[in-house]
Design a protein around this motif. Sequence first.
Motif, PDB file in Angstrom:
ATOM      1  N   ALA A  19       6.659   0.434   6.583  1.00  0.00           N
ATOM      2  CA  ALA A  19       5.925   0.784   5.368  1.00  0.00           C
ATOM      3  C   ALA A  19       6.185   2.227   4.963  1.00  0.00           C
ATOM      4  N   THR A  20       6.304   3.111   5.947  1.00  0.00           N
ATOM      5  CA  THR A  20       6.602   4.516   5.653  1.00  0.00           C
ATOM      6  C   THR A  20       7.945   4.651   4.957  1.00  0.00           C
TER       7      THR A  20
ATOM      8  N   ALA B  16      -0.668   3.137   5.310  1.00  0.00           N
ATOM      9  CA  ALA B  16      -0.295   1.943   6.063  1.00  0.00           C
ATOM     10  C   ALA B  16      -1.090   1.836   7.355  1.00  0.00           C
TER      11      ALA B  16
ATOM     12  N   ALA C 205       2.338   7.810   2.967  1.00  0.00           N
ATOM     13  CA  ALA C 205       2.566   6.373   3.118  1.00  0.00           C
ATOM     14  C   ALA C 205       2.160   5.910   4.509  1.00  0.00           C
ATOM     15  N   ALA C 206       2.475   6.715   5.518  1.00  0.00           N
ATOM     16  CA  ALA C 206       2.119   6.355   6.889  1.00  0.00           C
ATOM     17  C   ALA C 206       0.608   6.321   7.078  1.00  0.00           C
TER      18      ALA C 206
ATOM     19  N   SER D  91       6.279  10.528   2.856  1.00  0.00           N
ATOM     20  CA  SER D  91       6.331   9.679   4.057  1.00  0.00           C
ATOM     21  C   SER D  91       5.025   9.767   4.840  1.00  0.00           C
TER      22      SER D  91
ATOM     23  N   GLY E  85       7.534   3.627   1.405  1.00  0.00           N
ATOM     24  CA  GLY E  85       6.934   4.668   0.581  1.00  0.00           C
ATOM     25  C   GLY E  85       7.956   5.695   0.132  1.00  0.00           C
TER      26      GLY E  85
ATOM     27  N   ALA F 247       2.838   6.259  -2.411  1.00  0.00           N
ATOM     28  CA  ALA F 247       3.946   7.192  -2.631  1.00  0.00           C
ATOM     29  C   ALA F 247       4.322   7.278  -4.110  1.00  0.00           C
TER      30      ALA F 247
ATOM     31  N   THR G 270       0.835  -1.211   0.000  1.00  0.00           N
ATOM     32  CA  THR G 270       0.000   0.000   0.000  1.00  0.00           C
ATOM     33  C   THR G 270       0.860   1.247   0.000  1.00  0.00           C
ATOM     34  N   ALA G 271       1.883   1.268   0.844  1.00  0.00           N
ATOM     35  CA  ALA G 271       2.780   2.430   0.897  1.00  0.00           C
ATOM     36  C   ALA G 271       3.477   2.637  -0.439  1.00  0.00           C
TER      37      ALA G 271
END
Length: 260
Positions: free
Chosen positions: A151-152, A126, A122-123, A119, A155, A79, A74-75
Amino acid sequence: MGTPTMLRVAYRDLVFYKRIWRANVIGAFVQPMLYLLGFGVGVGALVDRGPESAVLLGDVSYFAFYASALLATTAMFVASQEAMWPTMGGFQWESAYHAMISTPIEPGDVATGLALYFSARAAIGASGVAVVLALFDDTRTWGLVAAIPAATLCGAAFGLPIAAWTATRRTDKSFPAILRFGIIPMFLFGGAFFPVDQLPAWLQPVAWVTPLWHAVELSRGAILGGAAIGASIAHVAVLAAYVLGGWLACRVTFTRRLTT
């Protein structure tokens, strides 16, 4: 005016994001749920019947194996998308970044601000997946909290190199190719759907050098447990190298694009 310039750049994008965050957060719940039901439950019911499935998947169900990779994938998607069309808009269609550097903001600050924004996005994505996974017994662990930073980092490892490329483009014609020949193959063969050691021997090293595989291994190890400390440190180091390299490349390409 005392706010660091890179934070001002990131805040500008977050202000735009505030207009669509509701639909985005809903999507962060719905999309992983569909993947979990389709692949984790549907395909997983078939995989778990195999006599060697437990050995191949590390004594976990296919649902847990696949679901634990969703934070990283997903991240990656979130991103990567932000680094393409929205970033191109800032250069080419809106000229927002050119407007920024007419103030005390430097091109390097724009690159760093975007890194922070990628970031953050992405966070957020996630975290939405983590909330969904917390609904299921197989993935309801405190490791979900540790998987969000992994995950961040994933991304940022995707967003920054792609943003550096975007800064060199005048049109978006190359973006579908990036998705078709870069992001989607990594999604399919980066360890999310099956162990990488099931790939042909010549293809396994290709998977090992991708940032997604390292992020999937970190996320899966955090959620399901059993990750070796040394291996986890190596995964973080590789992702950090992608982030650092992407950030340095962004500073170069952003400066060339915005000062010429």
